[in-house]
Design a protein around this motif. Structure first.
Motif, mmCIF file in Angstrom:
data_model
loop_
_atom_site.group_PDB
_atom_site.id
_atom_site.type_symbol
_atom_site.label_atom_id
_atom_site.label_comp_id
_atom_site.label_asym_id
_atom_site.label_seq_id
_atom_site.Cartn_x
_atom_site.Cartn_y
_atom_site.Cartn_z
ATOM 1 N N ARG A 48 74.693 55.106 -30.924
ATOM 2 C CA ARG A 48 73.813 56.137 -29.866
ATOM 3 C C ARG A 48 74.019 55.100 -29.016
ATOM 4 O O ARG A 48 74.305 53.952 -28.249
ATOM 5 C CB ARG A 48 72.679 55.949 -30.484
ATOM 6 N N ASP A 49 73.503 56.124 -27.297
ATOM 7 C CA ASP A 49 73.326 55.636 -26.040
ATOM 8 C C ASP A 49 72.097 54.376 -26.284
ATOM 9 O O ASP A 49 71.077 54.355 -26.333
ATOM 10 C CB ASP A 49 73.727 56.977 -25.457
ATOM 11 N N GLY A 50 73.445 53.775 -25.807
ATOM 12 C CA GLY A 50 72.487 51.679 -25.672
ATOM 13 C C GLY A 50 72.318 51.233 -26.883
ATOM 14 O O GLY A 50 71.896 50.393 -27.092
ATOM 15 N N GLY A 51 73.204 51.529 -27.625
ATOM 16 C CA GLY A 51 73.802 50.682 -28.280
ATOM 17 C C GLY A 51 74.717 49.342 -27.839
ATOM 18 O O GLY A 51 74.638 49.697 -27.361
ATOM 19 N N GLN A 52 73.912 48.521 -28.748
ATOM 20 C CA GLN A 52 74.813 47.444 -29.681
ATOM 21 C C GLN A 52 76.390 47.547 -29.642
ATOM 22 O O GLN A 52 76.406 47.687 -30.467
ATOM 23 C CB GLN A 52 73.483 46.078 -29.687
ATOM 24 N N PHE A 53 76.954 46.092 -28.735
ATOM 25 C CA PHE A 53 78.610 46.140 -29.724
ATOM 26 C C PHE A 53 78.709 44.869 -29.653
ATOM 27 O O PHE A 53 78.209 43.920 -28.316
ATOM 28 C CB PHE A 53 79.781 47.054 -28.449
ATOM 29 N N VAL A 54 78.950 44.173 -30.397
ATOM 30 C CA VAL A 54 78.127 42.647 -30.995
ATOM 31 C C VAL A 54 80.000 42.412 -31.546
ATOM 32 O O VAL A 54 79.606 42.769 -32.415
ATOM 33 C CB VAL A 54 77.477 42.047 -31.208
ATOM 34 N N ALA A 55 80.790 41.497 -31.073
ATOM 35 C CA ALA A 55 82.003 41.331 -31.615
ATOM 36 C C ALA A 55 82.600 39.897 -31.970
ATOM 37 O O ALA A 55 82.395 38.987 -30.468
ATOM 38 C CB ALA A 55 82.757 43.050 -31.732
ATOM 39 N N GLN A 56 84.027 39.735 -32.427
ATOM 40 C CA GLN A 56 84.317 38.331 -32.112
ATOM 41 C C GLN A 56 85.826 38.789 -33.111
ATOM 42 O O GLN A 56 85.503 38.998 -34.505
ATOM 43 C CB GLN A 56 83.749 36.954 -32.738
ATOM 44 N N CYS A 57 86.847 38.022 -32.520
ATOM 45 C CA CYS A 57 88.024 38.844 -32.779
ATOM 46 C C CYS A 57 88.965 37.408 -32.135
ATOM 47 O O CYS A 57 88.782 36.550 -31.576
ATOM 48 C CB CYS A 57 88.901 40.166 -32.909
ATOM 49 N N GLY A 58 90.553 37.874 -33.035
ATOM 50 C CA GLY A 58 90.837 36.534 -32.204
ATOM 51 C C GLY A 58 91.796 37.408 -31.032
ATOM 52 O O GLY A 58 92.003 37.885 -31.458
ATOM 53 N N GLY A 59 91.175 35.842 -30.236
ATOM 54 C CA GLY A 59 92.070 35.866 -28.598
ATOM 55 C C GLY A 59 93.059 35.278 -27.940
ATOM 56 O O GLY A 59 94.207 34.691 -28.923
ATOM 57 N N GLU A 60 93.664 35.744 -26.364
ATOM 58 C CA GLU A 60 94.934 34.974 -26.099
ATOM 59 C C GLU A 60 94.981 34.149 -26.532
ATOM 60 O O GLU A 60 93.815 32.845 -26.191
ATOM 61 C CB GLU A 60 94.613 35.486 -24.478
ATOM 62 N N GLY A 61 95.906 33.292 -27.238
ATOM 63 C CA GLY A 61 96.197 32.214 -27.420
ATOM 64 C C GLY A 61 96.396 31.812 -29.312
ATOM 65 O O GLY A 61 96.743 30.951 -29.490
ATOM 66 N N ASN A 62 95.676 32.964 -29.907
ATOM 67 C CA ASN A 62 95.306 32.177 -31.066
ATOM 68 C C ASN A 62 96.534 31.737 -31.846
ATOM 69 O O ASN A 62 97.756 33.105 -31.812
ATOM 70 C CB ASN A 62 94.209 33.666 -32.220
ATOM 71 N N ASP B 177 94.973 26.541 -35.147
ATOM 72 C CA ASP B 177 94.686 26.607 -33.266
ATOM 73 C C ASP B 177 93.900 27.593 -33.070
ATOM 74 O O ASP B 177 94.049 28.267 -32.425
ATOM 75 C CB ASP B 177 95.361 25.519 -32.570
ATOM 76 N N TYR B 178 92.596 28.305 -33.719
ATOM 77 C CA TYR B 178 91.945 29.462 -33.614
ATOM 78 C C TYR B 178 91.621 29.398 -32.248
ATOM 79 O O TYR B 178 90.824 28.546 -31.827
ATOM 80 C CB TYR B 178 91.231 29.790 -34.977
ATOM 81 N N VAL B 179 91.977 30.793 -31.535
ATOM 82 C CA VAL B 179 90.785 31.249 -30.054
ATOM 83 C C VAL B 179 90.696 32.281 -30.940
ATOM 84 O O VAL B 179 90.543 33.069 -30.714
ATOM 85 C CB VAL B 179 92.736 30.923 -29.468
ATOM 86 N N ARG B 180 88.830 32.001 -30.085
ATOM 87 C CA ARG B 180 87.793 33.686 -30.519
ATOM 88 C C ARG B 180 87.926 34.230 -29.376
ATOM 89 O O ARG B 180 87.669 33.953 -27.961
ATOM 90 C CB ARG B 180 87.150 33.060 -31.132
ATOM 91 N N LEU B 181 88.680 35.053 -29.041
ATOM 92 C CA LEU B 181 87.613 35.906 -28.386
ATOM 93 C C LEU B 181 86.146 37.164 -28.690
ATOM 94 O O LEU B 181 86.026 37.878 -29.522
ATOM 95 C CB LEU B 181 88.589 37.771 -28.384
ATOM 96 N N ASN B 182 85.520 36.593 -27.791
ATOM 97 C CA ASN B 182 84.025 37.520 -27.773
ATOM 98 C C ASN B 182 83.787 38.045 -26.713
ATOM 99 O O ASN B 182 84.305 38.419 -25.969
ATOM 100 C CB ASN B 182 83.015 36.036 -27.528
ATOM 101 N N ILE B 183 82.722 39.546 -27.598
ATOM 102 C CA ILE B 183 82.260 40.694 -27.073
ATOM 103 C C ILE B 183 80.919 40.958 -27.618
ATOM 104 O O ILE B 183 80.644 40.805 -28.396
ATOM 105 C CB ILE B 183 82.915 42.119 -27.506
ATOM 106 N N VAL B 184 80.272 40.850 -25.994
ATOM 107 C CA VAL B 184 78.786 41.457 -26.092
ATOM 108 C C VAL B 184 78.882 42.673 -25.367
ATOM 109 O O VAL B 184 79.432 42.788 -23.516
ATOM 110 C CB VAL B 184 78.147 40.562 -26.211
ATOM 111 N N ALA B 185 78.231 44.109 -25.854
ATOM 112 C CA ALA B 185 78.321 44.853 -24.024
ATOM 113 C C ALA B 185 77.938 45.696 -24.441
ATOM 114 O O ALA B 185 76.661 45.572 -26.086
ATOM 115 C CB ALA B 185 79.527 46.029 -24.424
ATOM 116 N N ARG B 186 76.997 46.660 -24.474
ATOM 117 C CA ARG B 186 75.906 48.106 -24.613
ATOM 118 C C ARG B 186 76.790 49.445 -24.162
ATOM 119 O O ARG B 186 77.594 49.813 -23.069
ATOM 120 C CB ARG B 186 75.103 47.932 -23.936
ATOM 121 N N ALA B 187 76.503 50.558 -25.258
ATOM 122 C CA ALA B 187 76.725 51.710 -25.000
ATOM 123 C C ALA B 187 76.401 52.437 -24.022
ATOM 124 O O ALA B 187 75.221 52.304 -23.794
ATOM 125 C CB ALA B 187 77.150 52.609 -25.677
ATOM 126 N N ILE B 188 76.712 53.277 -22.653
ATOM 127 C CA ILE B 188 76.352 53.876 -21.900
ATOM 128 C C ILE B 188 76.661 54.642 -21.366
ATOM 129 O O ILE B 188 77.775 55.393 -22.292
ATOM 130 C CB ILE B 188 76.534 52.756 -20.439
#
Ligand SMILES: C[S@@+](CC[C@H](N)C(=O)[O-])C[C@H]1O[C@@H](n2cnc3c(N)ncnc32)[C@H](O)[C@@H]1O
Length: 250
Positions: free
Chosen positions: A131-145, A239-250
């Motif tokens: 929905r509009d305003g909804g949260q998006f919070v995630a983590q996955c392998g990132g650059e160099g993982n 040697d894990y590298v985690r990519l973190n994401i925090v965003a909001r649907a607009i």
């Protein structure tokens, strides 16, 4: 080759630890409907459910084996009826998959997006179910993982087979903005995982990091290859590298 869900469930302590930290970034009142995108066997989903005493979880995964374990877990768990399951590829996800549940309040995901090569489409699909305003919070392998694992495979004369994308934070932020997200924060951090010995490292590599590659080998070769990679690494540490994401649907 599908996941070995039993072994994944046993070996995924690092994922459970990462999941707990990522979950703290979700701002929940307790009555929301949240998608766990790539729920695996549901160990992290279980933590998410405990944050939603009056809410519900949509647990989505493309792997029948993983979803089978997850279904079994929640059939035994009090409150497990507040979890519903969707077997789908995130690259094919549309609001129709979530029929009857309306647009979601939040999308949560851990240790999954790096297995999906097309992040433009992935983020657009996830935006379409929020929905509009909804949260998006995630983590996955990132650059160099897991660069050390990939280097060890190379030293053995191979290239790791399979599909993955270890994206940089800046590029991920741009992709999220293009997909309709605001208040975007993306960052990478190193998070190495140590194993007690090379046998334990080989078990983990076989089940997680080398799964797709091993699917290209004959069954008797698979264990041997995972062991050779484990021996080739300087120490029993990934040697894990985690990519973190925090965003909001607009
Ligand atoms: C390493 S597991 C992580 C599971 C769980 N989130 C955790 O942290 O333990 C990655 C999961 O992503 C799922 N996955 C990978 N690519 C996917 C896709 N394109 N669509 C849906 N699920 C996918 C896999 O089947 C697997 O269950």
């Amino acid at each position: 080759m599908d996941w070995d869900a039993r072994n994944y469930d046993r070996l995924s302590d690092p994922h459970v630890r990462w999941g707990a930290a990522v979950l703290e970034r979700l701002d929940l009142a307790g009555d929301e409907t949240v998608l766990d995108a790539g729920c695996g066997t549901g160990r992290v989903t279980e933590q998410l459910l405990s944050r939603l005493p009056r809410g519900s979880v949509v647990a989505l995964d493309a792997s029948p084996a993983m979803l089978g374990e997850a279904r079994a877990r929640f059939s035994r768990l009090p409150g497990g009826e507040r979890v519903s399951f969707v077997e789908a590829d995130l690259l094919e996800l549309t609001p129709e998959y979530l029929e009857g549940r309306g647009r979601l309040d939040a999308v949560f995901s851990t240790a999954t997006f790096h297995w999906v090569a097309d992040h433009e489409r992935l983020f657009a699909n996830l935006r379409s179910v929020l929905r509009d305003g909804g949260q998006f919070v995630a983590q996955c392998g990132g650059e160099g993982n897991i660069a050390g694992v990939l280097a060890a495979v190379k030293r053995l004369g191979a290239e790791r087979a399979g599909t993955w994308l270890y994206a940089p934070a800046w590029e991920t932020a741009k992709r999220l903005e293009r997909a309709g997200f605001g208040e975007v924060r993306c960052w990478c951090h190193p998070d190495p995982v140590s194993f007690p010995d090379r046998g334990a490292l080989a078990d983990f590599l076989q089940t997680v990091c080398l799964r797709e590659h091993l699917g290209t080998l004959e069954p008797p070769e698979r264990r041997r290859f995972a062991q050779r990679v484990a021996e080739e690494m300087p120490e029993p540490v990934i040697d894990y590298v985690r990519l973190n994401i925090v965003a909001r649907a607009i």
